[in-house]
Design a protein around this motif. Structure first.
Motif, PDB file in Angstrom:
ATOM      1  N   VAL A  21       0.828  -1.371  -0.256  1.00 23.13           N
ATOM      2  CA  VAL A  21       0.228  -0.232   0.312  1.00 23.13           C
ATOM      3  C   VAL A  21       0.531   1.330   0.183  1.00 23.13           C
ATOM      4  O   VAL A  21       0.587   2.440  -0.137  1.00 23.13           O
ATOM      5  N   ALA A  22       1.908   0.612   0.728  1.00 30.78           N
ATOM      6  CA  ALA A  22       3.220   2.302   0.694  1.00 30.78           C
ATOM      7  C   ALA A  22       3.672   3.051  -0.911  1.00 30.78           C
ATOM      8  O   ALA A  22       3.793   3.774  -1.429  1.00 30.78           O
ATOM      9  N   GLY A  23       3.451   1.508  -1.830  1.00 29.89           N
ATOM     10  CA  GLY A  23       4.016   1.732  -3.074  1.00 29.89           C
ATOM     11  C   GLY A  23       4.973   1.536  -3.050  1.00 29.89           C
ATOM     12  O   GLY A  23       6.041   2.804  -3.944  1.00 29.89           O
ATOM     13  N   LEU A  24       5.812   1.043  -2.177  1.00 29.28           N
ATOM     14  CA  LEU A  24       8.065   1.509  -2.252  1.00 29.28           C
ATOM     15  C   LEU A  24       8.158   0.673  -3.488  1.00 29.28           C
ATOM     16  O   LEU A  24       9.268   0.753  -4.005  1.00 29.28           O
ATOM     17  N   THR A  25       7.924  -0.893  -3.733  1.00 30.66           N
ATOM     18  CA  THR A  25       8.719  -1.472  -4.542  1.00 30.66           C
ATOM     19  C   THR A  25       7.901  -2.255  -6.373  1.00 30.66           C
ATOM     20  O   THR A  25       6.599  -1.712  -5.538  1.00 30.66           O
ATOM     21  N   ASP A  26       7.661  -2.726  -7.549  1.00 30.87           N
ATOM     22  CA  ASP A  26       6.964  -3.418  -8.057  1.00 30.87           C
ATOM     23  C   ASP A  26       7.285  -4.695  -7.763  1.00 30.87           C
ATOM     24  O   ASP A  26       8.099  -4.548  -7.930  1.00 30.87           O
ATOM     25  N   LYS A  27       6.406  -5.522  -6.637  1.00 30.60           N
ATOM     26  CA  LYS A  27       7.116  -6.652  -6.841  1.00 30.60           C
ATOM     27  C   LYS A  27       6.160  -7.095  -8.103  1.00 30.60           C
ATOM     28  O   LYS A  27       6.670  -9.315  -8.589  1.00 30.60           O
ATOM     29  N   ARG A  28       5.590  -6.652  -9.197  1.00 30.27           N
ATOM     30  CA  ARG A  28       5.671  -7.891 -10.596  1.00 30.27           C
ATOM     31  C   ARG A  28       7.103  -7.863 -11.899  1.00 30.27           C
ATOM     32  O   ARG A  28       6.693  -8.862 -12.388  1.00 30.27           O
ATOM     33  N   TYR A  29       7.716  -7.499 -11.221  1.00 30.84           N
ATOM     34  CA  TYR A  29       9.232  -7.647 -12.136  1.00 30.84           C
ATOM     35  C   TYR A  29       9.438  -9.225 -12.389  1.00 30.84           C
ATOM     36  O   TYR A  29       8.854 -10.396 -11.114  1.00 30.84           O
ATOM     37  N   PRO A  30       9.342 -10.156 -13.292  1.00 28.38           N
ATOM     38  CA  PRO A  30       9.366 -11.473 -13.119  1.00 28.38           C
ATOM     39  C   PRO A  30      10.510 -12.201 -13.213  1.00 28.38           C
ATOM     40  O   PRO A  30      10.814 -13.266 -13.527  1.00 28.38           O
ATOM     41  N   VAL A  31      11.073 -11.778 -12.471  1.00 30.68           N
ATOM     42  CA  VAL A  31      12.727 -12.874 -11.552  1.00 30.68           C
ATOM     43  C   VAL A  31      11.992 -12.846 -10.395  1.00 30.68           C
ATOM     44  O   VAL A  31      11.883 -11.897  -9.527  1.00 30.68           O
ATOM     45  N   LYS A  32      12.216 -14.205  -9.597  1.00 26.92           N
ATOM     46  CA  LYS A  32      12.516 -14.591  -8.265  1.00 26.92           C
ATOM     47  C   LYS A  32      12.960 -13.155  -7.413  1.00 26.92           C
ATOM     48  O   LYS A  32      14.690 -13.419  -7.859  1.00 26.92           O
ATOM     49  N   GLY A  33      12.672 -12.035  -5.752  1.00 28.38           N
ATOM     50  CA  GLY A  33      13.634 -11.925  -6.091  1.00 28.38           C
ATOM     51  C   GLY A  33      14.315 -10.505  -6.114  1.00 28.38           C
ATOM     52  O   GLY A  33      15.100 -10.404  -4.997  1.00 28.38           O
ATOM     53  N   MET A  34      13.832 -10.429  -7.439  1.00 30.00           N
ATOM     54  CA  MET A  34      14.031  -9.086  -7.724  1.00 30.00           C
ATOM     55  C   MET A  34      13.215  -7.943  -7.874  1.00 30.00           C
ATOM     56  O   MET A  34      11.840  -8.251  -8.433  1.00 30.00           O
ATOM     57  N   THR A  38       9.913   1.590  -7.054  1.00 25.95           N
ATOM     58  CA  THR A  38       9.620   2.958  -8.048  1.00 25.95           C
ATOM     59  C   THR A  38       9.947   4.377  -7.482  1.00 25.95           C
ATOM     60  O   THR A  38      11.274   4.131  -6.549  1.00 25.95           O
ATOM     61  N   PRO A  39       9.518   5.309  -8.137  1.00 28.63           N
ATOM     62  CA  PRO A  39       9.720   6.599  -7.066  1.00 28.63           C
ATOM     63  C   PRO A  39       9.861   7.177  -5.996  1.00 28.63           C
ATOM     64  O   PRO A  39      10.921   7.619  -5.562  1.00 28.63           O
ATOM     65  N   TYR A  40       8.851   6.794  -5.868  1.00 26.57           N
ATOM     66  CA  TYR A  40       8.408   6.579  -4.009  1.00 26.57           C
ATOM     67  C   TYR A  40       9.465   6.152  -3.102  1.00 26.57           C
ATOM     68  O   TYR A  40      10.181   6.599  -2.854  1.00 26.57           O
ATOM     69  N   GLY A  41       9.640   4.964  -3.487  1.00 24.41           N
ATOM     70  CA  GLY A  41      10.474   3.675  -2.550  1.00 24.41           C
ATOM     71  C   GLY A  41      12.083   3.835  -3.316  1.00 24.41           C
ATOM     72  O   GLY A  41      12.847   4.774  -1.967  1.00 24.41           O
ATOM     73  N   PHE A  42      12.564   4.253  -4.084  1.00 21.86           N
ATOM     74  CA  PHE A  42      13.742   4.878  -3.983  1.00 21.86           C
ATOM     75  C   PHE A  42      13.993   5.607  -3.416  1.00 21.86           C
ATOM     76  O   PHE A  42      15.848   5.933  -2.912  1.00 21.86           O
ATOM     77  N   GLN A  43      13.300   6.890  -3.329  1.00 17.53           N
ATOM     78  CA  GLN A  43      13.755   8.446  -2.632  1.00 17.53           C
ATOM     79  C   GLN A  43      14.339   7.854  -1.350  1.00 17.53           C
ATOM     80  O   GLN A  43      15.221   8.503  -1.018  1.00 17.53           O
ATOM     81  N   ALA A  44      13.195   7.264  -0.518  1.00 18.58           N
ATOM     82  CA  ALA A  44      13.589   6.110   0.447  1.00 18.58           C
ATOM     83  C   ALA A  44      14.901   5.819   0.743  1.00 18.58           C
ATOM     84  O   ALA A  44      16.188   6.237   1.351  1.00 18.58           O
ATOM     85  N   ARG A  45      15.029   4.844  -0.103  1.00 16.29           N
ATOM     86  CA  ARG A  45      16.526   4.361  -0.442  1.00 16.29           C
ATOM     87  C   ARG A  45      17.856   5.060  -0.350  1.00 16.29           C
ATOM     88  O   ARG A  45      19.165   5.125   0.211  1.00 16.29           O
ATOM     89  N   ARG A  46      17.355   5.975  -1.366  1.00 13.69           N
ATOM     90  CA  ARG A  46      18.687   7.739  -1.155  1.00 13.69           C
ATOM     91  C   ARG A  46      18.899   7.409  -0.250  1.00 13.69           C
ATOM     92  O   ARG A  46      19.890   7.897  -0.458  1.00 13.69           O
TER      93      ARG A  46
END
Length: 475
Positions: A21-34, A38-46
């Motif tokens: 719900v926080a929209g930090l990542t998009d889990k739909r990338y089709p490789v397990k564990g990767m 998102t812009p919002y999550g990436f900003q937190a990470r940066r």
RNA sequence: GGGUCUGUGGGGUAGCUUGGUCCAUCCUUCGGGGUUCGGGACUCCGAGACGCCAGUUCAAAUCUGGCCAGACCCA
């Protein structure tokens, strides 16, 4: 009102949904564990990267960057290390259609990439200490189930590698890393315990490992990072040597310090509540969200006031966003709460005229600010928020531990347990079986709660050389 | 490493047992219009899906196989 699953009862469900719900990542990338940031999550990470960079550079470390690929021949030089990682490395065996003579490993960590070069860089005691770090992506083929930020196959990894002249200097570097981490954890409002891991659970190739553990409810713990003392375990196979003052050739003593985006996950896991994520101001992509209350009859005064206030806050270095979308105010409140924004400012038309605002902290406190220097008052409110968050976290932290005196008590532990332990591997394994988890190790420094002097070993009953150890269930 | 189960619009789901009723249900989402706006608005119009590849069949979301992805259990 829709709430997230109960955090205490269904932690994993709660965690996955909070991240969603926080929209930090998009889990739909089709490789397990990767996952995709998102812009919002990436900003937190940066922002988290910034905390790590400022912390480590203040302790005299310099940034470097080594290649992603490591030749098999280098990777295999340290026996324990290879054994530890063999099952979880990705191999590159072809370039185009050509089979490579020497297969390449996608780094799971960078010891074996850096150390052949360190052996060239270091000749003399004047080259020491060598303190360098890099923030790069590493790859580990996790065989267990993956979780966003917590267990992943492509890891955004912070790793410091140092070479010291002596065992004592290396131990001192480990202590210095612990101080650096304390600063990062404080900025995140996260308490932690530094545990010296038992022999059977230390990093492959390490002399000892100090893990930074966070309790996350029940007996569950999350390893936030690690500090390792390698002694000469790597410098011998990689021939990292120096001449000391008397001309004698010696092997360096090495250390490493590792952190990752798991700290974002830890922040979510520890501070989050039924409404979603709670970010400390240090890594909140928006520290303040301003919601103007639009009124057809009274015109755009609230919106104008919101924009003007946002400009003044930006000039003071505050990360602020005006939510001028078409949604109704209530919908905006829920949205930004789930995304963890520390402070919400509401401005209605009458408030705009009066020069006041309503400030609502993510922890629930609501009050009117102004009239007066609103930027000052908001900066103060942000500082107050961090203080309150940290106080709440430390209060929670203390409740996460309890003493167990008998093995049978460990079975359905609802906290991380302190146990008196003789230090032997045999008793350690008995403890691990009883708690259905792991011996986290012996804490460095003060214990999270004060249980008095250690008594007889919880497993074998001996009283000699016992010490308090922590046992829990690592996620 | 061994096993069980699952995959339907952007997200969550109904349908699958017994193939045809399905140009696929409901909620949410997205685009456009109007009325709204101090804690998840209403309304009208519109958009959007059967994981991938084969097979069986007159006919496949539904059955079979492989692959990919995910969940759980055991070591």
């Amino acid at each position: 009102m829709a709430e997230l699953p109960d955090k205490a009862e269904h932690f994993i469900d709660w965690y996955l949904e909070a991240v969603e719900v926080a929209g930090l990542t998009d889990k739909r990338y089709p490789v397990k564990g990767m996952n995709v940031w998102t812009p919002y999550g990436f900003q937190a990470r940066r922002l988290l990267d910034g905390l790590m960079i400022r912390g480590i550079e203040a302790s005299g470390s310099q940034a470097v960057e080594f290649p992603t690929l490591i030749p098999q021949t280098e990777f295999q030089k340290e026996k324990e290390h290879v054994k530890g990682f063999d099952a979880e490395v990705y191999w590159v065996t072809r370039g185009g259609a050509t089979e490579l003579d020497i297969p390449l490993v996608l780094r799971p960590t960078s010891e074996t990439a850096m150390y052949p070069i360190f052996s060239i860089w270091i000749r003399s005691h004047k080259d020491l200490p060598l303190n360098v770090y890099q923030i790069v992506n590493t790859f580990r083929y996790e065989t267990k189930m993956t979780r966003p930020f917590l267990r992943i196959r492509e890891i955004h990894f912070f790793e410091e590698h140092t070479c010291q002249a002596t065992d004592e200097a290396a131990a001192a570097r480990c202590r210095s890393n612990l101080v650096t981490f304390q600063g990062i954890a404080d900025a995140l409002g996260l308490p932690f315990v530094a545990n010296r891991r038992p022999e059977w659970d230390k990093f492959p190739g390490a002399y000892y490992s100090i893990a930074l553990d966070l309790p996350v409810g029940g007996a569950r713990t999350l390893q936030l990072g690690t500090i390792h003392h390698y002694r000469e375990n790597f410098s011998r196979p990689y021939e990292i040597r120096y001449e000391d003052l008397s001309g004698e050739v010696k092997y360096v003593h090495q250390t490493t310090f590792g952190l990752s985006e798991r700290l974002v996950g830890a922040t979510v896991a520890f501070h989050g509540d039924r409404r979603g994520v709670v970010f400390p101001t240090s890594i909140a992509p928006f520290q303040v969200v301003i919601v103007p209350i639009i009124s057809q009859t009274l015109g755009p005064v609230a919106l104008d006031a919101a924009r003007a206030l946002a400009e003044r806050l930006r000039a003071r270095g505050v990360r602020v966003r005006v939510d001028d979308s078409e949604d109704r105010p209530g919908a905006k409140y829920y949205l930004w709460e789930s995304r963890g924004v520390p402070l919400r400012i509401e401005i209605g038309p009458r408030e705009a005229a009066a020069g006041t605002v309503t400030a609502v902290s993510r922890l629930g406190e609501k009050k009117s600010l102004g009239p007066g220097p609103l930027d000052e008052l908001i900066l103060q409110a942000l500082a107050d928020f961090d203080k309150a968050l940290s106080a709440q976290a430390h209060a929670t932290f203390r409740k996460c531990f309890s003493v167990a005196y008998r093995l049978e008590e460990l079975k359905n532990s609802t906290t991380v347990r302190l146990v008196s332990w003789c230090g032997t591997e045999e008793c350690g394994h008995q403890i691990e079986q009883a708690i259905e988890g792991a011996v986290l190790g012996v804490p460095e420094g003060p214990l999270p709660i004060d249980p008095g002097a250690p008594a007889e070993c919880i497993a074998c009953g001996k009283t000699q050389d016992t010490r308090w150890a922590l046992a829990g269930r690592p996620l």
